[in-house]
Scaffold this motif. Structure first.
Motif, PDB file in Angstrom:
ATOM      1  N   VAL B  65       0.774  -1.270  -0.114  1.00 24.30           N
ATOM      2  CA  VAL B  65      -0.161   0.056  -0.046  1.00 24.30           C
ATOM      3  C   VAL B  65       0.806   1.239   0.014  1.00 24.30           C
ATOM      4  N   GLN B  66       0.579   2.060  -0.967  1.00 28.21           N
ATOM      5  CA  GLN B  66       1.448   3.386  -1.015  1.00 28.21           C
ATOM      6  C   GLN B  66       0.996   4.563  -0.274  1.00 28.21           C
ATOM      7  N   ALA B  67       1.832   5.478   0.264  1.00 28.90           N
ATOM      8  CA  ALA B  67       1.432   6.610   0.613  1.00 28.90           C
ATOM      9  C   ALA B  67       0.534   7.531  -0.242  1.00 28.90           C
ATOM     10  N   THR B  68      -0.342   8.303  -0.069  1.00 24.08           N
ATOM     11  CA  THR B  68      -0.800   9.430  -1.043  1.00 24.08           C
ATOM     12  C   THR B  68      -0.305  10.663  -0.994  1.00 24.08           C
ATOM     13  N   VAL B  69       0.618  10.919   0.112  1.00 23.20           N
ATOM     14  CA  VAL B  69       1.121  12.123   0.204  1.00 23.20           C
ATOM     15  C   VAL B  69       2.487  12.138   0.039  1.00 23.20           C
ATOM     16  N   GLY B  70       3.153  13.504  -0.256  1.00 24.41           N
ATOM     17  CA  GLY B  70       4.657  13.352  -0.716  1.00 24.41           C
ATOM     18  C   GLY B  70       5.574  13.631   0.553  1.00 24.41           C
ATOM     19  N   LYS B  71       4.895  14.008   1.664  1.00 21.89           N
ATOM     20  CA  LYS B  71       5.512  14.637   2.933  1.00 21.89           C
ATOM     21  C   LYS B  71       4.755  14.626   4.037  1.00 21.89           C
ATOM     22  N   GLY B  72       4.911  14.238   5.215  1.00 20.79           N
ATOM     23  CA  GLY B  72       4.047  14.252   6.169  1.00 20.79           C
ATOM     24  C   GLY B  72       4.181  13.002   7.303  1.00 20.79           C
ATOM     25  N   THR B  73       3.276  12.998   8.112  1.00 16.57           N
ATOM     26  CA  THR B  73       3.347  11.788   9.178  1.00 16.57           C
ATOM     27  C   THR B  73       2.216  11.063   8.992  1.00 16.57           C
ATOM     28  N   ILE B  74       2.136   9.712   9.096  1.00 15.97           N
ATOM     29  CA  ILE B  74       0.854   8.950   9.251  1.00 15.97           C
ATOM     30  C   ILE B  74       0.171   8.975  10.532  1.00 15.97           C
ATOM     31  N   ARG B  75      -0.771   9.480  10.447  1.00 19.23           N
ATOM     32  CA  ARG B  75      -1.808   9.916  11.793  1.00 19.23           C
ATOM     33  C   ARG B  75      -2.343   8.652  12.362  1.00 19.23           C
ATOM     34  N   TYR B 125       8.600  10.308   3.566  1.00 13.88           N
ATOM     35  CA  TYR B 125       9.582  11.214   2.850  1.00 13.88           C
ATOM     36  C   TYR B 125       9.175  11.220   1.422  1.00 13.88           C
ATOM     37  N   TYR B 126       8.493  10.614   0.825  1.00  8.93           N
ATOM     38  CA  TYR B 126       8.268  10.667  -0.818  1.00  8.93           C
ATOM     39  C   TYR B 126       6.878  10.017  -0.997  1.00  8.93           C
ATOM     40  N   TRP B 127       6.174  10.320  -1.942  1.00  8.98           N
ATOM     41  CA  TRP B 127       4.712   9.816  -2.309  1.00  8.98           C
ATOM     42  C   TRP B 127       5.160   8.397  -2.977  1.00  8.98           C
TER      43      TRP B 127
END
Lengths: 226, 764
Positions: B65-75, B125-127
């Motif tokens: 499963v891939q992150a859909t944001v390019g920067k941030g933190t998993i809440r 760290y990256y999308w």
């Protein structure tokens, strides 16, 4: 749906039982790829455009996809019938060939109909098996690279690819050869440019195109002379 | 293809003559002969097994499963819906997966592509970064369940801009001599321009694939890797198991272009899932993931300052090269790779620096450093030629170097001048008129451009084993892998040359980490690295065989002095007997059978060039020249590359047929680099917005120009006894600047930022 319709070039005819209807003996229903997909609704579209598992996908649609039903599918591949039993309706022809029939000569390069590595023949025409649901190929003649020839008894196109070093890593090669063989029956002109255009749906990242062209030209020449 | 006969090695058969003699039974002279690759029948029938083709009983399928944001933190991560999907066996994530270790930093034998293992922390760290892994009974079930993993992020705005300037960070001096700034200031003619190359994605057609299976505390990977040994070592460290417990198998690789050199995070994920479930697990990354999770050639931005005297002698050359990197790794593209030694110039400085971006980690892509570096330098040289009103070939010839001025070493073998002259003659360069838009054919404007090319030559440590068996077969084993270009055949050619056996009686076993350790498939060094080791092992096995022949009662050779025996065309005979006669000696397997042996074996070892006193004080590189023709139709803004002439000086070519194919393929990739390829990141969320093969354009058959390949034939015996250097990357070097210069010649538009787009030319 029972009316006789003229199919466009990008449409295929497949025989299916209508959903929720009992098929009478001898009766068949003509369904185009378009009507088949629209009949499946959101579930079907989820399958044809799997969004690479993005975590933000809508839960409702996804849940629907996850609980999608099964379809009894019998596939005829390389002349042999395979009863796949109740097959996941979402299964593509490509994944079914590879993961259930272990015919791994057909390759997955993009899963989006963009690279041509998964090219097979359905009733003699080249199709992207990643864009074809297995159920859509039921009752049709599917030919894969394994059905063309084996190392000790190669199809003339396979032999020509070896002779002309028309590959490097070999991964796109099955698709290239399936396209090249289907191309022999297509109304394509004589020039190199026309062959190159007709083969442009099969990407070779190693760039063996000049040698692929040479192999295709050789077999075309043989066929004309025979 | 043509093979130049201008070389100095009369014993080397040229392609034309070898082809004519090819039908002869003798394997003498098989080195340098354009023989068909031995794996062709497997590759053309779908029989060759790539990593994703392996199927094991009770195998499960994993989908990340891939992150859909390019920067941030998993809440938060909600896997309830995914776990409820029929067939799902496990949903792994940071909260429930056993920790993966990091590989030891800077361990050259256990390199990883992305040092941060999957799920190590909650930062994005990256999308596309993996945040979870779904494993299910079927691929359809895993895919559907992965789509309903619900992640919430505290999203921040990612930095993915292609513009790397302004840059205020620290520069590293890569190479320097003389006083470049003063010399540049005083130069009569100057060029001072900045050139850019985009993020390019390797995009081999084979998706990265891992099939992992545990047997107790031992794990086997069926893997798409350019280095089975490195992969084994790295996986042992990451999984925390002894190296001996890991086996990596890569029978066929659907190419890699550098992207598959070292393990990526998904490889360990597959193994962890398999260990947890006690089932084989297959993980094939999607094409979308190929753009975000398995490397790319980083964006580069290079300022070149070149100063020359009025008559075209270089006096100053300064390259300041930036490249982007990820926030979890510091990847230096090394754009100065070829700058220091290609031309003679007394004052030179190469400096580089890295700029962090919210992208997946970059990774070496075909000709790293040299390819983007030469785009910039050779474009600048073309601009200098224009400023000097001098022919661009003449400018290169005038500044040809006789020693490597970056370190004062002699070149082992350098024939750039001949590449330029041969290419010029074959292309018909003399007919070029320098004025922009001055050449036409069939109503189209023609542009002619050229560039020089170079790439390093290397040899690393390698071990092989050769067996001569009583079944009449010779076998060679090595834990290296055929990246797809022909290494299987290179091994077979050496063994055929040594034993005289036909290919049908030669078995080449590669791609298994449990065999004697061979090289990574990278840097164009495989052929140069394996040749001496195979030769030594074959010689050893043959010596053993001859000694047995001399001492085995009952054979016609019993009692002979082993030194007077030979093995030719598969037979053991006295040196005084004519080789090849059916009456001469005995088949080698008869000797082994008489001695009641299954076979004889010998190991061959060769060392790294950096430890070789004969080689380490030399500068070893391959050279080349690229000449390109473009057709420009301003009325419809249509640009095509119509013709490329390539001349390559890469030592002795072991198989000119496979070699020329590789060079042609590199030229095709160069057409894509020049005109088509760019990974574009969405500034809002860092997603590679064209992350598919319809929007990321690569050259198709319709884009492939007419390509003429010439190999100069100067064996480089300082590198190895065969004189072979390697040809994997040099064919790509110089193609893009030759095309960019041709485009300038046709249109008057100098495009300094690749790819060249029609929009750039609309101002013409």
């Amino acid at each position: 749906m029972t009316e006789e319709t003229v199919l466009r070039e990008d449409q295929q005819e497949i025989e299916l039982e209508p959903v929720g209807a009992v098929k009478a003996e001898g009766q068949s229903v003509r369904v185009t790829r378009r009507t088949f997909l629209s009949g499946l609704g959101a579930t079907g579209l989820m399958v044809t455009a799997p969004l690479a598992a993005s975590a933000s996908a809508t839960t409702a649609n996804g849940a629907a996809a996850a609980t999608a039903g099964k379809t009894h599918v019998v596939l005829k591949v390389n002349g042999e019938e395979h009863d796949l039993g109740m097959l996941d309706s979402r299964a593509t022809l490509l994944d079914t060939l590879r993961e259930r029939l272990y015919l791994t000569g057909t390759k997955k390069g993009c899963d989006h109909g963009q690279c041509g590595a998964c090219t097979v023949h359905v009733d003699g025409r080249r199709v992207n098996s990643c864009l074809t649901l297995a159920a859509m190929a039921a009752g049709k003649d599917v030919t894969t690279i394994e059905g063309l020839g084996i190392p000790t008894r190669m199809h003339p196109m396979q032999a020509a690819f070896v002779e002309h070093d028309a590959y490097q890593c070999g991964y796109c090669t099955s698709g290239q050869i399936m396209s090249a063989v289907a191309l022999m029956k297509e109304p394509i002109g004589e020039s190199d440019g026309e062959i190159k255009e007709a083969m442009a749906g099969n990407i070779c990242r190693c760039g063996a195109y000049p040698n692929i062209l040479a192999a295709v030209k050789q077999v075309r020449g043989q066929m004309k002379n025979s | 293809m043509t093979v130049s006969t201008t070389g100095t090695a009369p014993e080397t058969m040229t392609g034309a003559t070898a082809e004519a003699a090819g039908a002869a039974a003798s394997q003498h002279g098989i080195i340098g002969r354009p023989v068909a690759r031995i794996d062709g029948p497997l590759k053309t029938t779908g029989t060759a097994e790539y990593a994703g083709d392996f199927h094991l009983p009770w195998m499960a399928f994993a989908v990340p499963v891939q992150a859909t944001v390019g920067k941030g933190t998993i809440r938060s991560l909600d896997v309830t819906a995914a776990e409820a999907v029929p067939g799902v066996l496990a949903v792994l994530h940071r909260g429930n997966m056993e920790r993966l270790y990091r590989a030891v930093p800077n361990d050259p034998n256990a390199t990883v592509s992305e040092t941060r293992p999957a799920f190590e922390d909650d930062r994005i760290y990256y999308w596309g970064q993996y945040v979870a892994l779904v494993v299910a009974e079927s691929l359809e079930q895993a895919t559907a369940a992965a789509a309903v993993v619900k992640a919430e992020y505290a999203a921040e705005t990612p930095e993915v801009s292609r513009e790397l300037e302004p840059f205020a960070g620290k520069w590293n001096t890569v190479s320097t001599r003389g006083t470049v700034d003063a010399a540049f200031a005083a130069a009569a003619v100057k060029v001072d321009q900045t050139y850019g190359t985009p993020a390019e994605t390797h995009n081999p057609i084979e998706l990265h694939a891992t099939v992992a299976v545990w047997d107790g505390d031992r794990v086997t990977f069926y893997e798409s890797t350019q280095g089975v040994v490195n992969h084994r070592n790295a996986m042992a460290q990451i999984l925390g198991v002894p190296r001996e417990n890991v086996t990596v198998v890569t029978k066929f690789l659907g190419s890699g272009f550098g992207g598959k050199l070292f393990p990526w995070p998904h490889c360990a994920l597959a193994a962890v899932a398999s260990r947890k479930l006690q089932r084989p697990v297959k993980l094939v990354v999607t094409r979308t993931m190929m753009f975000s999770n398995v490397g790319h050639r980083p964006v580069t931005e290079q300022r070149f300052r070149i100063g020359a005297s009025a008559d075209g002698k270089l006096v100053a050359l300064r390259q300041d090269a930036l490249n982007h990197t990820s926030l979890v790794d510091s990847f230096d593209e090394g754009c100065g790779e070829a700058t220091g030694y290609l031309y003679s110039v007394p004052n030179l400085t190469v400096a580089s620096a890295l700029v962090g971006r919210n992208v997946g980690s970059p990774m070496a892509m075909r000709g790293p450093g040299a390819v983007p570096g030469l785009f910039a330098m050779e474009s600048a040289m073309d601009e200098l030629a224009v400023a000097l009103k001098m022919d661009p070939v003449e400018l290169r010839l005038k500044n040809d170097a006789t020693v490597d001025e970056s370190n004062g070493r002699k070149f082992s073998s350098r024939h750039l001048r001949e590449c330029l002259e041969t290419g010029s003659a074959k292309f018909g360069w003399k007919q070029r008129t320098p004025q922009v838009g001055s050449m036409r054919r069939d109503g189209k404007v023609l542009g002619w451009g050229m560039a020089a090319a170079s790439w390093g030559a290397y040899r690393f440590a390698c071990a092989t084993t050769v067996d001569l068996n009583a079944d009449g077969k010779a076998r060679v084993r090595c834990a290296t892998q055929d990246v797809g270009t022909g290494l299987y055949t290179i091994f077979a050619q050496v063994l055929a040359e040594k034993t005289g056996l036909p290919f049908e009686r030669i078995e080449v076993l590669l791609g298994d980490s449990s065999m004697p350790e061979g090289p990574l498939s990278g840097g164009s060094w495989s052929t140069a690295t394996v040749l001496p080791a195979v030769a030594e092992a074959a010689d050893g096995a043959i010596a053993s065989l001859l000694s047995i022949a001399a001492s085995t009662p009952g054979t016609p050779l019993a009692g002979a002095d082993a030194k007077t025996l030979r093995m030719t065309e598969g037979r053991v005979h006295r040196a005084t007997e004519s080789a090849g006669l059916p009456s001469a000696g005995v088949p080698f397997e008869a000797v082994l059978q008489a001695a009641r042996l299954n076979g004889v074996s010998a190991d061959g070892r060769s060392g790294s060039v950096f430890e070789d006193p004969k080689a380490r004080d030399l500068s070893m590189h391959s050279f080349g020249a690229q000449f390109a023709e473009v057709e420009w139709e301003p009325e419809i803004a249509r640009l095509r590359v119509s013709r490329v002439v390539t001349v390559i000086d890469a030592g002795r070519i072991i198989n000119p047929r496979a070699g020329a194919n590789q060079i042609r393929g590199a030229v095709v990739m160069g057409v894509g680099m020049a005109l088509l390829e760019e990974t574009v990141y969405d500034r809002r969320n860092g997603q590679p917005i064209n992350g598919n093969l319809a929007d990321y354009l690569m050259a198709t058959s319709a884009d492939a120009p007419e390509i003429d390949v010439t190999f100069l034939d100067y064996p480089d015996f300082a590198l190895n006894s065969y004189g072979a250097r390697g040809i994997g990357e040099i064919g790509l070097a110089g193609v893009a600047p030759a095309i960019a210069s041709a485009v300038y010649h046709a249109t008057g538009v100098r495009v300094r930022k690749l790819p060249i787009r029609i929009e750039d030319l609309m101002q013409a």
